[in-house]
Enzyme design. Structure first.
Site, PDB file in Angstrom:
ATOM      1  N   ASP A 109      -1.869  79.007  43.434  1.00  0.00           N
ATOM      2  CA  ASP A 109      -2.018  77.604  43.028  1.00  0.00           C
ATOM      3  C   ASP A 109      -2.840  77.439  41.745  1.00  0.00           C
ATOM      4  O   ASP A 109      -3.013  76.325  41.260  1.00  0.00           O
ATOM      5  CB  ASP A 109      -2.671  76.795  44.159  1.00  0.00           C
ATOM      6  CG  ASP A 109      -1.735  76.650  45.347  1.00  0.00           C
ATOM      7  OD1 ASP A 109      -0.504  76.745  45.160  1.00  0.00           O
ATOM      8  OD2 ASP A 109      -2.233  76.451  46.472  1.00  0.00           O
ATOM      9  N   LYS A 160       7.290  75.340  43.143  1.00  0.00           N
ATOM     10  CA  LYS A 160       6.124  74.595  43.638  1.00  0.00           C
ATOM     11  C   LYS A 160       6.393  73.086  43.485  1.00  0.00           C
ATOM     12  O   LYS A 160       7.537  72.686  43.346  1.00  0.00           O
ATOM     13  CB  LYS A 160       4.866  75.046  42.877  1.00  0.00           C
ATOM     14  CG  LYS A 160       4.481  76.481  43.182  1.00  0.00           C
ATOM     15  CD  LYS A 160       4.075  76.626  44.638  1.00  0.00           C
ATOM     16  CE  LYS A 160       3.799  78.070  45.007  1.00  0.00           C
ATOM     17  NZ  LYS A 160       3.583  78.234  46.446  1.00  0.00           N
TER      18      LYS A 160
HETATM   19  C1  S3P Z   1      -0.094  77.106  51.154  1.00  0.00           C
HETATM   20  C2  S3P Z   1       0.605  78.193  50.713  1.00  0.00           C
HETATM   21  C3  S3P Z   1       1.096  78.339  49.338  1.00  0.00           C
HETATM   22  C4  S3P Z   1       0.388  77.385  48.390  1.00  0.00           C
HETATM   23  C5  S3P Z   1       0.295  75.995  48.953  1.00  0.00           C
HETATM   24  C6  S3P Z   1      -0.466  75.993  50.262  1.00  0.00           C
HETATM   25  C7  S3P Z   1      -0.497  77.055  52.564  1.00  0.00           C
HETATM   26  O1  S3P Z   1       2.482  78.048  49.301  1.00  0.00           O
HETATM   27  O2  S3P Z   1       1.062  77.366  47.147  1.00  0.00           O
HETATM   28  O3  S3P Z   1      -0.361  75.142  48.045  1.00  0.00           O
HETATM   29  O4  S3P Z   1      -1.354  76.218  52.925  1.00  0.00           O
HETATM   30  O5  S3P Z   1       0.022  77.864  53.354  1.00  0.00           O
HETATM   31  P1  S3P Z   1       3.593  79.207  49.550  1.00  0.00           P
HETATM   32  O6  S3P Z   1       3.450  79.691  50.930  1.00  0.00           O
HETATM   33  O7  S3P Z   1       4.913  78.517  49.319  1.00  0.00           O
HETATM   34  O8  S3P Z   1       3.295  80.254  48.516  1.00  0.00           O
END
Ligand code: S3P
Length: 442
Positions: free
Chosen positions: A326, A353
């Protein structure tokens, strides 16, 4: 659709806190809902994304009792106590809400529909739909299950052994949550050290979940293999949520870039699966220190002190990427001020994203004069560049909006950032926090 105007100004100085961790706040609600008994949660993040999760669990029959501005009790109804919702569950713009909730709903003997705003309805869902179908759930979605809305008819799941195609904590968590309802154990292989908050919370609730070779967890392995045994019940939580590292990241980079800055963010979660940016900034020459390290809510927490420093460019790829997934919009801003080239690779996930963050970060930072170019799986920045204030747009992406505000703090003249309401998706109080540190914005 509001706007912020930023000018370079005084150094950032002082001590501030950041709101609670977004990932842990979502998980506290979802796990508290299926715990047997009353969970106590403090330090919850009252941001738009987490409030979407809160409303969905209420629609599933869960009651919450407020105990303060960021604390409440969740009246857990046990693994099998949720009710069929009467309407579509609106996940707003929150991918974490939709994907994690889909895991729980896959285990319920009723039907539910998950949807949300345009931004969320563009995000890829096959990564959760396919394995949840393999476990036995019936899931329909647009384009064969690739896109929301998702309609789920759950129940009667079997545990599977599954290798995730992407290093995603959301996918890992959705499958662990479905695994709570499976007949038999789940084994997951994740190609990277994705954030492990779900595992930590489940273990604290008495669930038998762990890494197959526990001692190999630190240093973080490139592939995580973990196993979950479905529990008879989950004990309620008594949880204090640490400050969100991803929110602190904007302040840390701002203080690194604005000359004369000296600032501390107190009570920040520094889970190693989340804090890859610290390692990267240190390698770039940043002046950072962690003080008062301790454990809270099963997570490592510390005060993060940052002083202005001259940065050097570097190459970032491999397993570090998921540990700072992020933080790339704000890393891109840091890289514009670093001497030499910063190359980000192995980061194609940035394209799915809240926005295509490779495209939107490049497009917006170029408007300020940054020497940044998109690549298929990342971007390259050549610095240092003197940024020049201009009118830029968040594209509705909270992290891009905050990164552009930080860029405005070091750009010559005035930077106007359009559509900044989305900042409230993850960091309510961002502007007030910067003002308290002495930033010049309105
Ligand atoms: C998150 C996982 C990440 C991250 C998101 C929050 C989470 O996404 O980018 O802001 O809380 O599990 P991805 O699992 O798609 O990488």
């Amino acid at each position: 659709m509001s706007q912020l105007t930023v000018r370079p100004g005084a150094p950032l100085r002082g001590e501030v806190g950041v709101p609670g961790d977004k990932s842990i706040s979502h998980r506290a609600l979802l796990l508290g809902a299926i715990a047997s008994g009353v969970s106590h949660v403090e330090g919850f993040l009252p941001a738009a994304d987490c409030l979407a999760t809160l409303r969905t669990i209420q629609s599933l029959g869960i009651e919450l009792e407020p105990a303060g501005p960021t604390s409440f009790q969740i009246m857990g109804r046990g693994l099998h106590g949720l009710h069929e919702p009467q309407d579509v569950l609106n996940c707003s713009r929150s991918g974490t809400t939709l994907r994690l909730l889909a895991g729980i709903l896959a285990g319920q003997p009723f039907s539910s529909v998950l949807s949300g705003e345009d931004q969320l309805r563009r995000r890829p869902m096959r990564r959760i739909v396919e394995p949840l179908r393999q476990m036995g759930a019936t899931i329909l979605g647009r384009d064969g299950g690739r896109l929301p809305p998702l309609a789920i008819r759950g129940g009667e799941l079997t545990g599977i052994e599954y290798s995730l195609p992407v290093a995603s904590a959301q996918v890992k968590s959705a499958l662990l949550l479905a695994g709570l309802y499976a007949a038999g154990p789940m084994t997951l292989h994740v190609p990277g050290p994705a954030r492990d908050h779900t595992e930590r919370l489940l273990a604290a609730m008495g669930c038998d979940v762990g890494y197959q070779v526990p001692d190999a967890r630190y240093p973080l392995p490139d592939t995580q293999s973990l196993e979950l045994q479905p529990p008879a019940r989950l004990a309620p939580l008594d949880l204090t949520i640490p400050g969100d590292f991803s929110s602190a990241a904007f302040l840390a980079v701002a203080a690194s870039l604005v000359p004369g800055s000296e600032m501390t963010v107190t009570g920040v979660g520094i889970n190693p699966t989340r804090s890859g940016l610290l390692d990267v900034l240190r390698s770039m020459g940043a002046r950072l220190s962690l003080d008062g390290e301790h454990q809270a809510g099963g997570e490592p927490v510390a005060d993060l002190a940052v002083q202005h420093a001259h940065l050097r460019g570097m190459e970032i790829g491999g397993p570090t990427v998921v540990r700072m997934i992020d933080e790339f919009p704000i890393l891109a801003v840091a890289a514009t001020q670093a001497e030499g080239e910063t190359l980000v690779r192995d980061a194609a996930e940035l394209r799915v994203k809240e926005t295509n963050r490779i495209a939107t970060a490049v497009e917006q930072l170029r408007r300020l004069g940054a020497g940044i170019e998109a690549q298929a799986d990342g971007f390259v920045v050549r610095g240092p560049t003197l940024l020049t204030g201009a009118r830029v747009h968040s594209r509705g992406d909270h992290r891009l909006a905050m990164a552009l505000v930080v860029a405005g703090l070091i750009a010559q003249g005035e930077t106007v950032i359009d559509d900044v309401d989305c900042i409230a998706d993850s960091f309510p109080g961002f502007v007030e926090t910067l003002l308290k540190l002495g930033a010049n914005l309105r």
